[in-house]
Structures are given as C-alpha cells and as structure tokens.
Design a protein around this motif. Structure first.
Motif, mmCIF file in Angstrom:
data_model
loop_
_atom_site.group_PDB
_atom_site.id
_atom_site.type_symbol
_atom_site.label_atom_id
_atom_site.label_comp_id
_atom_site.label_asym_id
_atom_site.label_seq_id
_atom_site.Cartn_x
_atom_site.Cartn_y
_atom_site.Cartn_z
ATOM 1 N N PRO A 22 34.016 21.606 -2.928
ATOM 2 C CA PRO A 22 32.675 21.183 -3.345
ATOM 3 C C PRO A 22 32.472 19.690 -3.115
ATOM 4 O O PRO A 22 33.435 18.939 -2.932
ATOM 5 N N ILE A 23 31.230 19.267 -3.147
ATOM 6 C CA ILE A 23 30.852 17.889 -2.820
ATOM 7 C C ILE A 23 30.125 17.263 -4.008
ATOM 8 O O ILE A 23 29.228 17.881 -4.587
ATOM 9 N N ILE A 24 30.508 16.039 -4.348
ATOM 10 C CA ILE A 24 29.767 15.251 -5.328
ATOM 11 C C ILE A 24 29.303 13.980 -4.638
ATOM 12 O O ILE A 24 30.117 13.174 -4.181
ATOM 13 N N VAL A 25 27.988 13.794 -4.548
ATOM 14 C CA VAL A 25 27.406 12.626 -3.894
ATOM 15 C C VAL A 25 26.962 11.636 -4.972
ATOM 16 O O VAL A 25 26.125 11.965 -5.821
ATOM 17 N N PHE A 26 27.522 10.434 -4.935
ATOM 18 C CA PHE A 26 27.202 9.387 -5.910
ATOM 19 C C PHE A 26 26.166 8.441 -5.316
ATOM 20 O O PHE A 26 26.374 7.882 -4.229
ATOM 21 N N VAL A 27 25.054 8.264 -6.043
ATOM 22 C CA VAL A 27 23.937 7.440 -5.564
ATOM 23 C C VAL A 27 23.827 6.209 -6.467
ATOM 24 O O VAL A 27 23.406 6.323 -7.623
ATOM 25 N N PRO A 28 24.211 5.031 -5.984
ATOM 26 C CA PRO A 28 24.152 3.818 -6.810
ATOM 27 C C PRO A 28 22.723 3.443 -7.180
ATOM 28 O O PRO A 28 21.751 3.975 -6.638
ATOM 29 N N GLY A 29 22.638 2.482 -8.099
ATOM 30 C CA GLY A 29 21.340 2.046 -8.580
ATOM 31 C C GLY A 29 20.693 0.994 -7.704
ATOM 32 O O GLY A 29 21.118 0.715 -6.591
ATOM 33 N N GLY A 30 19.661 0.378 -8.242
ATOM 34 C CA GLY A 30 18.887 -0.638 -7.559
ATOM 35 C C GLY A 30 17.598 -0.876 -8.329
ATOM 36 O O GLY A 30 17.395 -0.260 -9.380
ATOM 37 N N PRO A 31 16.708 -1.706 -7.791
ATOM 38 C CA PRO A 31 16.879 -2.540 -6.603
ATOM 39 C C PRO A 31 18.011 -3.568 -6.757
ATOM 40 O O PRO A 31 18.248 -4.089 -7.836
ATOM 41 N N LEU A 32 18.661 -3.823 -5.622
ATOM 42 C CA LEU A 32 19.824 -4.696 -5.573
ATOM 43 C C LEU A 32 19.455 -6.068 -5.009
ATOM 44 O O LEU A 32 18.529 -6.171 -4.195
ATOM 45 N N PRO A 33 20.162 -7.114 -5.393
ATOM 46 C CA PRO A 33 19.931 -8.419 -4.771
ATOM 47 C C PRO A 33 20.247 -8.346 -3.272
ATOM 48 O O PRO A 33 21.265 -7.779 -2.873
ATOM 49 N N PRO A 34 19.396 -8.901 -2.413
ATOM 50 C CA PRO A 34 19.628 -8.790 -0.965
ATOM 51 C C PRO A 34 20.812 -9.588 -0.462
ATOM 52 O O PRO A 34 21.258 -9.378 0.666
ATOM 53 N N ASP A 35 21.330 -10.510 -1.281
ATOM 54 C CA ASP A 35 22.432 -11.362 -0.827
ATOM 55 C C ASP A 35 23.784 -10.899 -1.358
ATOM 56 O O ASP A 35 24.730 -11.679 -1.458
ATOM 57 N N LEU A 36 23.892 -9.611 -1.684
ATOM 58 C CA LEU A 36 25.164 -9.089 -2.184
ATOM 59 C C LEU A 36 26.281 -9.321 -1.176
ATOM 60 O O LEU A 36 26.107 -9.091 0.029
ATOM 61 N N GLN A 37 27.434 -9.731 -1.668
ATOM 62 C CA GLN A 37 28.583 -9.900 -0.783
ATOM 63 C C GLN A 37 29.363 -8.603 -0.627
ATOM 64 O O GLN A 37 30.125 -8.447 0.328
ATOM 65 N N ALA A 38 29.190 -7.681 -1.570
ATOM 66 C CA ALA A 38 29.855 -6.372 -1.478
ATOM 67 C C ALA A 38 28.848 -5.305 -1.876
ATOM 68 O O ALA A 38 28.208 -5.406 -2.921
ATOM 69 N N MET A 39 28.682 -4.303 -1.029
ATOM 70 C CA MET A 39 27.769 -3.213 -1.330
ATOM 71 C C MET A 39 28.375 -2.323 -2.413
ATOM 72 O O MET A 39 29.600 -2.274 -2.583
ATOM 73 N N PRO A 40 27.536 -1.582 -3.141
ATOM 74 C CA PRO A 40 28.052 -0.778 -4.259
ATOM 75 C C PRO A 40 29.194 0.166 -3.907
ATOM 76 O O PRO A 40 30.082 0.378 -4.731
ATOM 77 N N ARG A 41 29.219 0.723 -2.716
ATOM 78 C CA ARG A 41 30.311 1.655 -2.413
ATOM 79 C C ARG A 41 31.670 0.963 -2.358
ATOM 80 O O ARG A 41 32.714 1.620 -2.372
ATOM 81 N N ASP A 42 31.655 -0.386 -2.304
ATOM 82 C CA ASP A 42 32.904 -1.146 -2.349
ATOM 83 C C ASP A 42 33.224 -1.659 -3.755
ATOM 84 O O ASP A 42 34.278 -2.275 -3.954
ATOM 85 N N TRP A 43 32.338 -1.414 -4.706
ATOM 86 C CA TRP A 43 32.597 -1.855 -6.076
ATOM 87 C C TRP A 43 33.673 -0.969 -6.707
ATOM 88 O O TRP A 43 33.739 0.239 -6.445
ATOM 89 N N PRO A 44 34.514 -1.529 -7.554
ATOM 90 C CA PRO A 44 35.560 -0.723 -8.203
ATOM 91 C C PRO A 44 35.021 0.496 -8.940
ATOM 92 O O PRO A 44 35.673 1.539 -8.972
ATOM 93 N N VAL A 45 33.826 0.384 -9.529
ATOM 94 C CA VAL A 45 33.294 1.521 -10.289
ATOM 95 C C VAL A 45 33.057 2.723 -9.389
ATOM 96 O O VAL A 45 33.373 3.868 -9.761
ATOM 97 N N PHE A 46 32.532 2.522 -8.175
ATOM 98 C CA PHE A 46 32.261 3.665 -7.307
ATOM 99 C C PHE A 46 33.495 4.121 -6.545
ATOM 100 O O PHE A 46 33.621 5.310 -6.230
ATOM 101 N N VAL A 47 34.420 3.202 -6.290
ATOM 102 C CA VAL A 47 35.731 3.633 -5.796
ATOM 103 C C VAL A 47 36.381 4.512 -6.859
ATOM 104 O O VAL A 47 37.003 5.543 -6.554
ATOM 105 N N GLY A 48 36.195 4.134 -8.128
ATOM 106 C CA GLY A 48 36.741 4.923 -9.229
ATOM 107 C C GLY A 48 36.125 6.299 -9.315
ATOM 108 O O GLY A 48 36.835 7.306 -9.450
#
Length: 236
Positions: free
Chosen positions: A33-59
């Motif tokens: 089965p598949i679980i698709v995680f959709v991060p929040g927003g709106p996000l600051p445009p100058d982010l140095q790391a996108m949400p999929r690289d954040w520890p919470v979504f890696v977790g």
C-alpha cells in the motif's frame, strides 16, 4: 529542521522527480500500500531545504515503511495563496507517479495532509477515487483562513458533503491557533452533519506542528496511533 519526536530507524529513500520513496525493508511479494504525505504551506520562497528533506517528513516516510507501506513525500511549490491550484496539480501528478511504481498496490492509497496543505484535501474529499482508501490530516487548516483569498475549490468543509464512505482521520491539537482551530471545529461539525466516517485523535496539550515541537509521550502516542489507523485502513 527540528527532529521528529518519534524515534524511528531512517529508511534509505529513493528520489524520483517530485517524490521521495520509502520502501519497507522486508518484502513479502505482495503489492504494498501507499501513503502519500503532503506538507503544509504557504512556504517561504527562500527555504534552504524543502519539506521532504525535513527530519519530520523523513520520519513519517520511514515510519510508513516500518509499518509495511510505501511512504511517499511530495515536493510541491506552495509559496503563496495564489499557488494552491498549481500545488494541487503537483500533488495529483505525484500520486499518479506513486501509483505506477513497481511493487505497489495502486488500489490501496492513503493521502495524509499537514497544516496549510489541508486545503489541498478538498479535491480528494469532493470526488474520492475508488482506489483512495482514506484521508488523514494532522493539525490541518480545513477552510480558508480569514483574509485568505483562495479559490472556493479549496474548502474541505464544503467538500465533505461528497465524501460519503471515505474514512477520514483528523489529528487535532488542543493548543492550536484560534483561527485554525475554528476551521477544524467547522470541519468536525460538517462531518457530523454529513455522517462522514471521521475518526479523531485528540492531543490536548499539543501545539501546531507538535510532531517536531512537543517532545512528549503524548505526541509520540498520537503519531503512532495515526499511523496504525492509516495502515489498518489500507489493509481492511
């Protein structure tokens, strides 16, 4: 970049365009089965790391894999209120990509929305496809906030009228921002009114983004309960 509050063994991820893929370590030969995680927003445009690289979504991706599902984290570009339509297209494309991965069960999909990404759930609630087994939302925004000028399409409260038969999980925090809490209350009331299949996990002392902010047993229990609910629903 705060750590995920639930300890989980990190799974090596694959990157395929706009998605990261977390596969179970033990393969039983059955479609997963598949679980698709959709991060929040709106996000600051100058982010140095996108949400999929954040520890919470890696977790979350690693936790899905530990529960026998393929975890998918989506990179969307929701930088302003004007970007909701484009982000919705990116999420839909990511879901299509995920469903066509080798070894997955394309008819057993869960979508899990976070924070301001909650508005993106409206399309799926309004017209749930047969392969969508459930929708989950953690500390979500579930209606446009005061002053938010977004297309009426992105209103999960209104979309609930068409979500008959679709299991929905809401993780609700007690110390939510009042304007967000009002949208959650409206969604819960609409779920009752439309007899939606809504399951609620309450975390009374938790804040918005509790999965990185509140390093407590209550937070860890809520995350574990939510993941167990989603994977059990996918297996039903």
């Amino acid at each position: 970049m705060r750590p995920f509050v639930l300890p989980v063994a990190e799974v090596r991820r694959e990157r395929a365009g706009a998605i990261d893929i977390y596969r179970p370590q033990e393969i039983n030969g059955e479609p997963e089965p598949i679980i698709v995680f959709v991060p929040g927003g709106p996000l600051p445009p100058d982010l140095q790391a996108m949400p999929r690289d954040w520890p919470v979504f890696v977790g979350y991706g690693s936790l899905a894999a530990a529960h026998g599902a393929v975890g998918i984290t989506v990179e969307h570009h929701l930088y302003s209120l004007d970007d909701y339509a484009a982000a919705a297209d990116e999420v839909a494309a990511a879901v299509d990509t995920a469903r066509n991965l080798p070894g997955v069960g394309p008819d057993r999909v869960a979508l899990w929305f976070f924070s301001g990404g909650g508005l993106l759930s409206a399309d799926w609630l309004r017209m749930p496809p047969s392969w969508l087994r459930c929708v989950a939302a953690s500390y979500p925004v579930l209606a446009p906030l005061p002053g938010w000028r977004v297309d009426a399409r992105f209103d999960p409260v209104a979309a609930l009228a068409s979500a008959t038969g679709l299991p929905i999980l809401l993780t609700r925090v007690g110390r939510e921002r009042p304007e967000i809490a009002a949208t959650v209350a409206a969604f819960s009331a609409a779920a009752t009114r439309h007899r939606a299949e809504l399951e609620v996990i309450d975390v009374p002392d938790a804040h918005h983004a509790f999965d990185t902010i509140d390093d407590t047993d209550a937070s860890r229990t809520a995350i574990s309960r939510a993941m167990s609910w989603v994977t059990s629903t996918l297996s039903a």
